[in-house]
Design an enzyme around this catalytic site. Structure first.
Site, PDB file in Angstrom:
ATOM      1  N   TYR A   7      37.691  26.772  30.948  1.00  0.00           N
ATOM      2  CA  TYR A   7      39.010  26.145  30.915  1.00  0.00           C
ATOM      3  C   TYR A   7      38.947  24.627  30.791  1.00  0.00           C
ATOM      4  O   TYR A   7      39.474  23.903  31.627  1.00  0.00           O
ATOM      5  CB  TYR A   7      39.814  26.522  32.179  1.00  0.00           C
ATOM      6  CG  TYR A   7      40.133  27.979  32.254  1.00  0.00           C
ATOM      7  CD1 TYR A   7      41.197  28.497  31.522  1.00  0.00           C
ATOM      8  CD2 TYR A   7      39.377  28.836  33.038  1.00  0.00           C
ATOM      9  CE1 TYR A   7      41.486  29.841  31.567  1.00  0.00           C
ATOM     10  CE2 TYR A   7      39.660  30.186  33.086  1.00  0.00           C
ATOM     11  CZ  TYR A   7      40.713  30.686  32.352  1.00  0.00           C
ATOM     12  OH  TYR A   7      41.008  32.014  32.400  1.00  0.00           O
ATOM     13  N   LYS A  22      31.193  40.447  40.031  1.00  0.00           N
ATOM     14  CA  LYS A  22      30.875  39.209  40.761  1.00  0.00           C
ATOM     15  C   LYS A  22      29.686  39.337  41.730  1.00  0.00           C
ATOM     16  O   LYS A  22      28.581  39.036  41.323  1.00  0.00           O
ATOM     17  CB  LYS A  22      32.124  38.669  41.439  1.00  0.00           C
ATOM     18  CG  LYS A  22      33.087  38.086  40.385  1.00  0.00           C
ATOM     19  CD  LYS A  22      34.074  37.104  40.951  1.00  0.00           C
ATOM     20  CE  LYS A  22      34.688  36.269  39.860  1.00  0.00           C
ATOM     21  NZ  LYS A  22      36.025  36.677  39.436  1.00  0.00           N
TER      22      LYS A  22
HETATM   23  C1  LIG Z   1      36.515  37.093  38.128  1.00  0.00           C
HETATM   24  C2  LIG Z   1      37.453  38.224  38.073  1.00  0.00           C
HETATM   25  C3  LIG Z   1      37.578  39.023  36.915  1.00  0.00           C
HETATM   26  C4  LIG Z   1      36.823  38.743  35.644  1.00  0.00           C
HETATM   27  O1  LIG Z   1      35.448  38.863  35.796  1.00  0.00           O
HETATM   28  P1  LIG Z   1      34.471  38.134  34.730  1.00  0.00           P
HETATM   29  O2  LIG Z   1      33.097  38.548  35.170  1.00  0.00           O
HETATM   30  O3  LIG Z   1      34.737  36.666  34.861  1.00  0.00           O
HETATM   31  O4  LIG Z   1      34.829  38.655  33.387  1.00  0.00           O
HETATM   32  C5  LIG Z   1      38.465  40.077  36.967  1.00  0.00           C
HETATM   33  N1  LIG Z   1      39.186  40.352  38.075  1.00  0.00           N
HETATM   34  C6  LIG Z   1      39.083  39.624  39.203  1.00  0.00           C
HETATM   35  C7  LIG Z   1      39.876  39.998  40.413  1.00  0.00           C
HETATM   36  C8  LIG Z   1      38.229  38.523  39.241  1.00  0.00           C
HETATM   37  O5  LIG Z   1      38.147  37.781  40.354  1.00  0.00           O
END
Ligand SMILES: *Cc1c(COP(=O)(O)O)cnc(C)c1O
Length: 429
Positions: A17, A275
């Site tokens: 971003y 994550k």
């Molecule tokens: C970070 C996140 C995503 C996207 O995950 P990426 O690995 O960045 O594509 C989707 N949903 C939630 C709740 C997130 O925190």
């Protein structure tokens, strides 16, 4: 890093971003270990962000390093079409065991956004398999964040999620205002009635309800009562919608339970995780579903789930994920999150008295100061770096979700810097 390298970065590399015309400053990192990030100039920062929810064990973790090194000697990657391997199977076993009962089928995806894409396609294919061909819409709360690829973006908050910019490009789904605030606030019967009316109006054309259970993350660091999830789950059952939980941020203990779904009474039909899955080492995510969803798709005329990324089930990422989950389960993670929570509450409390501050809230290992005005990211970030901590606010949210291994003294240092930062008027736009 040389100044020429930094100049190249500024000229050529997009960061999340940002503009390439007038990019925000970036700080060159040399290494990271434990909860400490070392900058190229030798300064050290205590990391409050866990690299966006991911590095739950901190950095340079001996167990995860060993898992990666052992797997590298076997193979880094091999295609998942026609092959399988021990890291994928061992990870699958752990995910089936660890996630709420009933989520038995696992799709390994390469990022959180992709796992949400897969979840949404799964829901549409499930409805199609049941002969419901007109159910291409999704229902969701406003204020959500589900990722940056197209399908997830279409269910992100329509105001902060760039729906006007991409208006002609994104499919249109149905949004209801987010549940009233507060994890422990009483369930509001007026909002429950709104939910029922929302389903009555739109459920017939929808495949699923998708939401982040209990904590809306990047959409606003917002907490709500899990009781609303039970209401949504019952409405989904009544109207034959699937329920998708996006636990990409909340999974693996962050809210005090292994998954935020456990705060409520129902297992979702589909669950997205990512994550913290690899402890922040490599990109990997997963979409889990019930037998009912997998079998309905599998017995239909289409029969296959229409997705298969090149790096599906990447062995290196799977091996590290297995080691990360084992490390988490061997630790006293529940007590650890409790300790994080107490420390965050104790040290952020002072911010509530500051005139620039609207709200201070803590849930599990998440601490949030909500300010009245949006922060000036470049200025407040420079202040944090000068204090020796790493906190990356957005808009009116100055927040942390530290690695679980952070010491009490380190948490105090991070929180003290947060409170000091929001007390200074020049840190706001
Ligand atoms: C970070 C996140 C995503 C996207 O995950 P990426 O690995 O960045 O594509 C989707 N949903 C939630 C709740 C997130 O925190």
């Amino acid at each position: 890093m040389t100044s020429a390298q930094l100049a190249f970065d500024r000229q050529h590399l997009w960061h999340p971003y940002t503009s390439l015309v007038n990019p925000l400053p970036v700080y060159p990192v040399a290494s990271a270990s434990g909860c400490t990030i070392t900058l190229a100039d030798g300064r050290t920062l205590i990391d409050g962000m866990a690299s966006w929810w991911a590095a739950i064990h901190g950095y340079n973790v001996p167990e995860l390093n060993a898992a990666a090194q052992a797997q590298l000697k076997q193979m880094s990657h091999v295609m998942f079409g026609g092959f399988t391997h021990e890291p994928a199977v061992e990870l699958g076993k752990r995910l089936v065991d660890l996630t709420p009962a009933g989520l038995n089928r696992v799709f390994l995806a390469d990022s959180g956004s992709v796992s949400v894409e897969v979840a949404m396609k799964m829901a549409v294919q499930y409805q199609y398999a049941r002969g419901e061909r007109g159910r291409g819409k999704f229902l969701t709360f406003r204020g959500g964040y589900h990722g940056d690829t197209t399908a997830p973006m279409s269910v992100c908050d329509p105001e902060t999620g760039m729906h006007s910019l991409f208006g002609g490009f994104l499919p249109r789904h149905h949004f209801i205002r987010k549940p009233p605030p507060g994890f422990v606030a009483e369930v509001d019967s007026g909002y429950v009635a709104e939910l029922a009316a929302f389903f009555a109006a739109h459920a017939h054309e929808a495949a699923a309800f998708i939401c982040e259970p209990v904590v809306q993350g990047a959409g606003g660091m917002y907490f709500y009562n899990p009781g609303y999830l039970n209401v949504v789950a019952e409405l989904c059952q009544r109207h034959s919608l699937l329920l998708i939980y996006d636990e990409i941020a909340t999974g693996f203990g962050r809210t005090g339970t292994m998954f935020a779904a456990e705060h409520a009474g129902f297992t979702p039909d589909i669950l997205c995780i990512g994550k913290a899955l690899t402890g922040g080492y490599l990109t990997l995510a997963a979409t889990l579903c019930t037998d009912e969803v997998a079998d309905t798709i599998g017995r239909s005329e289409v029969s296959v789930l229409m997705h298969g990324p090149t790096f599906m089930g990447n062995p290196l990422a799977c091996a590290v994920a297995v080691a990360s989950i084992d490390l988490l389960l061997q630790s006293a993670w529940k007590a650890t999150i409790g300790r994080l929570s107490e420390n965050l509450s104790l040290h952020l409390r002072a911010a509530a008295q500051i005139p620039t501050v609207k709200d201070v809230r803590v849930l599990g290992g998440i601490g949030v100061i909500e300010t009245r005005q949006p922060v000036n990211v470049a200025k407040i970030q420079a202040f944090f770096v000068a204090q020796g901590v790493w906190v990356r606010p957005f808009g009116t949210r100055v927040y942390v979700m530290p690695p679980y291994v952070m010491t009490d003294a380190e948490i105090k240092k991070v929180c003290t810097a947060m409170v000091a930062a929001v007390a200074q008027n020049e840190h706001f736009q």
